[in-house]
Motif scaffolding. Structure first.
Motif, PDB file in Angstrom:
ATOM      1  N   LEU A  87       0.773  -1.267   0.345  1.00 50.24           N
ATOM      2  CA  LEU A  87       0.181  -0.146   0.121  1.00 50.24           C
ATOM      3  C   LEU A  87       0.852   1.402  -0.259  1.00 50.24           C
ATOM      4  CD1 LEU A  87      -3.081   0.633   0.334  1.00 50.24           C
ATOM      5  CD2 LEU A  87      -2.135   0.468   2.490  1.00 50.24           C
ATOM      6  N   CYS A  88       0.630   1.994  -0.342  1.00 51.29           N
ATOM      7  CA  CYS A  88       1.581   3.311  -1.360  1.00 51.29           C
ATOM      8  C   CYS A  88       1.120   4.633  -2.160  1.00 51.29           C
ATOM      9  CB  CYS A  88       3.311   3.031  -1.592  1.00 51.29           C
ATOM     10  SG  CYS A  88       4.046   4.142  -1.611  1.00 51.29           S
ATOM     11  N   ARG A  89       1.304   5.733  -1.654  1.00 51.62           N
ATOM     12  CA  ARG A  89       1.294   6.154  -2.708  1.00 51.62           C
ATOM     13  C   ARG A  89       1.953   6.892  -4.402  1.00 51.62           C
ATOM     14  NH1 ARG A  89       1.482  10.580   2.155  1.00 51.62           N
ATOM     15  NH2 ARG A  89       3.730  11.248   1.829  1.00 51.62           N
ATOM     16  N   GLY A  90       3.661   6.536  -3.912  1.00 54.82           N
ATOM     17  CA  GLY A  90       4.697   6.138  -4.756  1.00 54.82           C
ATOM     18  C   GLY A  90       4.756   7.986  -4.311  1.00 54.82           C
ATOM     19  N   PRO A  91       5.064   8.709  -5.803  1.00 50.92           N
ATOM     20  CA  PRO A  91       5.933   7.003  -6.858  1.00 50.92           C
ATOM     21  C   PRO A  91       6.685   6.577  -6.718  1.00 50.92           C
ATOM     22  CG  PRO A  91       6.792  10.219  -7.277  1.00 50.92           C
ATOM     23  CD  PRO A  91       6.229   9.910  -6.008  1.00 50.92           C
ATOM     24  N   HIS A  92       7.326   5.746  -8.133  1.00 47.61           N
ATOM     25  CA  HIS A  92       8.763   4.743  -7.297  1.00 47.61           C
ATOM     26  C   HIS A  92       9.231   4.786  -8.828  1.00 47.61           C
ATOM     27  CE1 HIS A  92       7.862   2.628  -3.787  1.00 47.61           C
ATOM     28  NE2 HIS A  92       6.760   3.132  -4.164  1.00 47.61           N
ATOM     29  N   LEU A  93      10.432   4.454  -9.308  1.00 45.87           N
ATOM     30  CA  LEU A  93      11.233   4.136  -9.778  1.00 45.87           C
ATOM     31  C   LEU A  93      10.505   2.866 -10.964  1.00 45.87           C
ATOM     32  CD1 LEU A  93      15.651   3.734  -8.572  1.00 45.87           C
ATOM     33  CD2 LEU A  93      14.119   5.791  -9.369  1.00 45.87           C
ATOM     34  N   PRO A  94      10.931   3.324 -12.331  1.00 46.23           N
ATOM     35  CA  PRO A  94      10.196   2.053 -13.467  1.00 46.23           C
ATOM     36  C   PRO A  94      10.567   0.904 -13.255  1.00 46.23           C
ATOM     37  CG  PRO A  94      11.576   4.234 -14.584  1.00 46.23           C
ATOM     38  CD  PRO A  94      11.526   4.318 -13.014  1.00 46.23           C
ATOM     39  N   SER A  95      11.628   0.839 -12.769  1.00 47.98           N
ATOM     40  CA  SER A  95      12.303  -0.856 -12.015  1.00 47.98           C
ATOM     41  C   SER A  95      13.367  -0.806 -10.984  1.00 47.98           C
ATOM     42  CB  SER A  95      13.352  -1.313 -13.676  1.00 47.98           C
ATOM     43  OG  SER A  95      13.585  -2.368 -13.409  1.00 47.98           O
ATOM     44  N   THR A  96      13.320  -2.297 -10.182  1.00 50.35           N
ATOM     45  CA  THR A  96      14.581  -2.209  -9.621  1.00 50.35           C
ATOM     46  C   THR A  96      15.854  -2.129 -10.389  1.00 50.35           C
ATOM     47  OG1 THR A  96      14.546  -4.767  -9.676  1.00 50.35           O
ATOM     48  CG2 THR A  96      12.913  -3.974  -7.968  1.00 50.35           C
ATOM     49  N   LYS A  97      15.772  -2.918 -11.149  1.00 51.61           N
ATOM     50  CA  LYS A  97      18.161  -2.443 -12.337  1.00 51.61           C
ATOM     51  C   LYS A  97      17.676  -1.165 -11.794  1.00 51.61           C
ATOM     52  CE  LYS A  97      19.490  -4.668 -15.344  1.00 51.61           C
ATOM     53  NZ  LYS A  97      19.297  -6.254 -15.228  1.00 51.61           N
ATOM     54  N   LEU A  98      17.352   0.082 -11.785  1.00 55.02           N
ATOM     55  CA  LEU A  98      17.626   1.452 -11.679  1.00 55.02           C
ATOM     56  C   LEU A  98      18.217   1.783  -9.986  1.00 55.02           C
ATOM     57  CD1 LEU A  98      14.933   3.151 -13.824  1.00 55.02           C
ATOM     58  CD2 LEU A  98      17.686   3.455 -14.257  1.00 55.02           C
ATOM     59  N   ILE A  99      18.280   0.815  -9.626  1.00 51.17           N
ATOM     60  CA  ILE A  99      18.814   0.733  -8.376  1.00 51.17           C
ATOM     61  C   ILE A  99      20.019   0.922  -8.293  1.00 51.17           C
ATOM     62  CG2 ILE A  99      18.567   0.114  -4.921  1.00 51.17           C
ATOM     63  CD1 ILE A  99      15.546  -0.668  -6.190  1.00 51.17           C
ATOM     64  N   GLY A 100      20.741   0.103  -8.805  1.00 54.26           N
ATOM     65  CA  GLY A 100      21.652  -0.675  -9.396  1.00 54.26           C
ATOM     66  C   GLY A 100      22.666  -1.162  -7.989  1.00 54.26           C
ATOM     67  N   ASN A 101      24.183  -1.012  -7.317  1.00 51.67           N
ATOM     68  CA  ASN A 101      24.504  -1.803  -6.219  1.00 51.67           C
ATOM     69  C   ASN A 101      25.014   0.372  -6.133  1.00 51.67           C
ATOM     70  OD1 ASN A 101      26.378  -0.128  -8.243  1.00 51.67           O
ATOM     71  ND2 ASN A 101      28.080  -1.194  -8.499  1.00 51.67           N
ATOM     72  N   GLY A 102      24.365   0.859  -5.451  1.00 52.51           N
ATOM     73  CA  GLY A 102      24.679   2.237  -4.551  1.00 52.51           C
ATOM     74  C   GLY A 102      23.759   2.165  -3.577  1.00 52.51           C
ATOM     75  N   PHE A 103      23.828   0.711  -3.173  1.00 50.56           N
ATOM     76  CA  PHE A 103      22.637   0.846  -1.783  1.00 50.56           C
ATOM     77  C   PHE A 103      23.256   0.728  -1.409  1.00 50.56           C
ATOM     78  CE2 PHE A 103      21.033  -2.900  -3.765  1.00 50.56           C
ATOM     79  CZ  PHE A 103      20.959  -3.793  -3.254  1.00 50.56           C
ATOM     80  N   ALA A 104      23.330   0.537  -0.189  1.00 47.84           N
ATOM     81  CA  ALA A 104      23.649  -0.638   1.330  1.00 47.84           C
ATOM     82  C   ALA A 104      22.439  -0.497   2.784  1.00 47.84           C
ATOM     83  CB  ALA A 104      24.980  -0.409   1.998  1.00 47.84           C
ATOM     84  N   LEU A 105      22.507  -1.124   2.971  1.00 47.09           N
ATOM     85  CA  LEU A 105      22.142  -1.372   4.606  1.00 47.09           C
ATOM     86  C   LEU A 105      22.568  -1.128   5.862  1.00 47.09           C
ATOM     87  CD1 LEU A 105      19.572  -4.566   4.524  1.00 47.09           C
ATOM     88  CD2 LEU A 105      19.180  -1.870   3.590  1.00 47.09           C
ATOM     89  N   THR A 106      22.342   0.252   6.920  1.00 47.56           N
ATOM     90  CA  THR A 106      23.175   0.517   7.721  1.00 47.56           C
ATOM     91  C   THR A 106      23.048   0.182   9.073  1.00 47.56           C
ATOM     92  OG1 THR A 106      21.605   1.977   7.721  1.00 47.56           O
ATOM     93  CG2 THR A 106      23.905   2.211   6.095  1.00 47.56           C
ATOM     94  N   LYS A 107      22.206   0.125   9.559  1.00 47.90           N
ATOM     95  CA  LYS A 107      21.934  -0.079  11.430  1.00 47.90           C
ATOM     96  C   LYS A 107      20.068  -0.229  11.366  1.00 47.90           C
ATOM     97  CE  LYS A 107      20.744   4.857  12.308  1.00 47.90           C
ATOM     98  NZ  LYS A 107      20.784   5.961  13.109  1.00 47.90           N
ATOM     99  N   PHE A 108      20.459  -0.681  12.588  1.00 53.60           N
ATOM    100  CA  PHE A 108      18.236  -0.883  13.174  1.00 53.60           C
ATOM    101  C   PHE A 108      17.885  -0.659  14.772  1.00 53.60           C
ATOM    102  CE2 PHE A 108      21.691  -4.500  12.928  1.00 53.60           C
ATOM    103  CZ  PHE A 108      21.639  -4.448  14.932  1.00 53.60           C
ATOM    104  N   SER A 109      16.944  -0.868  14.990  1.00 54.34           N
ATOM    105  CA  SER A 109      16.456  -0.585  15.864  1.00 54.34           C
ATOM    106  C   SER A 109      15.351  -0.770  16.384  1.00 54.34           C
ATOM    107  CB  SER A 109      16.839   1.164  15.996  1.00 54.34           C
ATOM    108  OG  SER A 109      15.946   1.797  15.287  1.00 54.34           O
ATOM    109  N   ALA A 110      14.952  -0.587  17.143  1.00 49.43           N
ATOM    110  CA  ALA A 110      13.538  -0.827  17.550  1.00 49.43           C
ATOM    111  C   ALA A 110      12.542   0.321  17.925  1.00 49.43           C
ATOM    112  CB  ALA A 110      13.855  -1.374  19.163  1.00 49.43           C
TER     113      ALA A 110
END
Length: 656
Positions: A187-210
């Motif tokens: 459930l989301c209002r967007g907008p989004h990229l056309p494709s996940t491919k455009l995310i490429g390799n420029g992302f990383a998970l950084t941390k977590f918390s409660a």
């Protein structure tokens, strides 16, 4: 203001989608139509004006990051099919998503989620928007309690909720594989990229918390996972390097290492104590700022830390600012509040006797310690505390003097910040919201707000500094200018504020005798130059990475004897320096000579002086600078003069 970095509008010449229109521009990932961001797949009609959104633009990066939240949630649901999905907004430089009914997040789980995300990105799944009715949404999301709640409330109460809020429709975004199968939806209002491919390799998970659902401690506790995303791997690496440098400069870490300050648990959260070294830096800051104020025409005053409740009703802070104040104390039925601001008491000083227009502008100034009931979750070292010492001033002037007084304050503040080594700024002009939806937050007439805002707008323009608008960000009693300063690694800090107040003079019945003998109401201008000493102290620690300039350093010189035989010689040199007002120590510890040198470097002492046999015989001393450079056998009197002159220059650069 117009953003000069935005792309030029394009006129649609034939029917089709944004994908068709910008088929040759792969960097375009979304559209802006009539001021609203839309998916690239949006159907267009001839004659329409559209703005292309580049993936490298602020809007493009936000869309990229929000798309990453969907990829992350899909990966988490792959691992935990019974997960309860919360919300997943973009935030500054990144994104997060909240999850219920999953295992506690660990570094190992974070790696597994990121690995699955890369697989989804590589698949090139399409993001497709789908309008859905509330009844259909309830059926489709029957197993997702948090999403069902958002459907019912239209996103109400959930910060960052991605439901179409206040609109007539709800929308889902489906992730579609190349073979046309739908593999995930949200459930989301967007907008989004056309494709996940455009995310490429420029992302990383950084941390977590409660986290708590909707930020309410009475609700379910969830697992929040954070990440960052950029338009390229190089941009990601640059961001990670900046974060590593920021961690190296973290004032909380350096404060402990350099023995500057601490936060004893016995005192309570957000209440710092400054140790002797930190106390020296703070005293030098205060002495310098006090003298600068006096030279610039400010009159030093002092006011109590507590006041009867009625004072804050008169000022208007109760009830407008009640949540930011600590609960009152009771004295035989009379309530007293610890002050959260100094202005009401300065008003009483102005009101204590008759005033003439000849006295105006009247500038009252104090180092006033105020107390604000910040929530424990937002406290952060010295940059967010509950005890705040402000270099606070209030200028009382005739309306026709307001612009000149604001210009005077702007010039004074910028000069002070430059004296402490901050040289890059922009201004933020905070006004009442333009559409009037939140007028109940603000006091005063439309005419008063328009006049005050126009004065500040003109002063900001006259300053010749980049200015950005902040609609709705004004104080309840008037608009303000905030000075945003960039530090040594390019981060922006909000420091000084100048606030135009037509409200309190009226509420306190302040007046002066005008040239014609009539009683007239002054304009009041609030100004905090550093914001607070505590926060500015923390910012300076990070700006200089703990290596304060010599004039500000708690220990300006350290003398190191090569052997015990030269202890007395070092003391003689130290006495000469102390006689000239230099803060100097002699290292008489049992550490070896090499370790003493390393300790001086670790303690970031601006001047390290070494004395051995050759130095003593020549009546000299050898310099070792923070850069690691060395200058041997400098005559003692010359060495003393060199140090004294550098400190007196108030240079923010190391001696070279």
């Amino acid at each position: 203001m117009v953003d000069e970095n935005r792309e030029a509008m394009v006129t649609v010449s034939e029917s089709g989608t944004g994908t068709d229109l910008f088929a040759e521009r792969k960097e375009v990932v979304a559209l802006r139509i009539d001021g609203e961001l839309r998916d690239l797949s949006t159907e267009l009609t001839p004659g329409q004006e559209v703005e292309p959104i580049l993936i490298t633009s602020p809007d493009g990066l936000n869309i990229l990051r929000h798309s990453c939240t969907h990829v992350m949630a899909q990966a988490v649901q792959d691992i935990f099919p019974d997960v309860n999905l919360g919300i997943g907004p973009f935030i500054e430089d990144g994104f997060y998503y909240d999850f219920g009914n999953i295992d506690s997040v660990t570094p190992e789980l974070l790696k597994e989620i990121e690995k699955r995300m890369k697989r989804i990105v590589k698949e090139g799944q399409r993001f497709e928007r789908r309008v859905i009715s509330e009844d259909e949404a309830r059926v489709e999301l029957a197993q997702q309690p948090y999403k069902l709640e958002l459907v019912t409330t239209k996103g109400g109460g959930a910060e960052g909720a991605s439901v179409e809020v206040g609109g007539a429709e709800l929308t889902m975004y489906d992730n579609i594989r190349r073979d046309g199968t739908r593999v995930w939806t949200d459930l989301c209002r967007g907008p989004h990229l056309p494709s996940t491919k455009l995310i490429g390799n420029g992302f990383a998970l950084t941390k977590f918390s409660a986290a708590y659902w909707k930020g309410d401690q009475d609700n379910d506790q969830l697992q929040r996972i954070y990440g960052t995303a950029w338009a390229s791997k190089d941009d990601l690496k640059a961001y990670q390097d900046r974060m590593a440098e920021a961690a190296r400069r973290d004032h909380r870490k350096l404060g402990a290492e350099l023995d500057l300050f601490s936060f004893p648990e016995e005192l309570g959260a957000g209440l710092p104590v400054f140790h002797p070294k930190g106390g020296i830096v703070r005293r030098v800051m205060e002495d310098y700022v006090r003298e600068a104020h006096i030279k610039s025409g400010f009159l030093y005053v002092s006011t109590p830390h507590i006041s009867r409740e009625d004072l804050f009703h008169t000022s208007g802070h109760l009830p407008y600012y009640a949540d930011g104040m600590f609960p009152p104390m009771d004295d035989e039925g009379q309530k007293y509040y610890m002050k959260a601001m100094n202005c009401p008491m300065h008003n009483l000083i102005f009101k204590s006797r008759g005033r003439s227009y000849r006295e105006l502008p009247l500038r009252l100034f104090e180092f006033g310690t105020v107390y604000r009931n910040e929530k424990s979750g937002v406290l952060q070292g010295l940059t967010r505390v509950r005890m705040i010492t402000q270099d606070d001033s209030h200028s009382y002037c005739m309306p026709e003097q307001a612009a000149d007084e604001i210009n005077h304050l702007l010039n004074f503040i910028l000069s002070l910040l430059r004296d402490f080594g901050l040289n890059e700024f922009y201004l933020e002009l905070s006004t009442r919201d333009e559409d009037g939806k939140k007028k109940d937050k603000f006091i005063g007439t439309d005419e008063q707000w328009e006049a005050a805002t126009e004065v500040l707008r003109k002063c900001a323009a006259d300053a010749g500094i980049e200015t950005v608008l902040d609609p709705g960000g004004a104080a309840f009693y008037g608009p303000k200018i905030s000075i945003q300063a960039r530090d040594a690694i390019g981060r922006t800090w909000q420091l000084s504020t100048i606030q135009y107040d037509f409200n309190q003079p009226e509420r306190f019945g302040l007046h002066y005798t005008g040239p014609d003998g009539s009683h007239q109401q002054p304009i009041m201008i609030h100004a905090a130059k550093f914001g607070s000493f505590e926060r500015f102290f923390g910012i300076l620690v990070e700006h200089y990475a703990g290596a304060f300039p010599a004039w500000l350093a708690p220990e300006q010189v350290r003398l190191i004897p090569v052997a015990e035989a030269f202890d007395d010689y070092c003391h003689e040199i130290a006495d000469k320096l102390r006689a000239r007002g230099v803060r100097v120590e002699v290292d008489l510890s049992d550490d070896r000579f090499g370790k003493k040198i390393r300790n001086a470097s670790k303690d970031k002492v601006p001047f390290t002086l070494i004395a051995g046999g050759d130095d003593k015989d020549a009546g000299a001393v050898s310099f070792r600078y923070r850069s690691g450079a060395q200058d041997n056998q400098v005559p003692v009197d010359e060495a003393v003069e060199r140090i004294v002159q550098h400190i007196a220059s108030h240079s923010n650069e190391d001696y070279a």
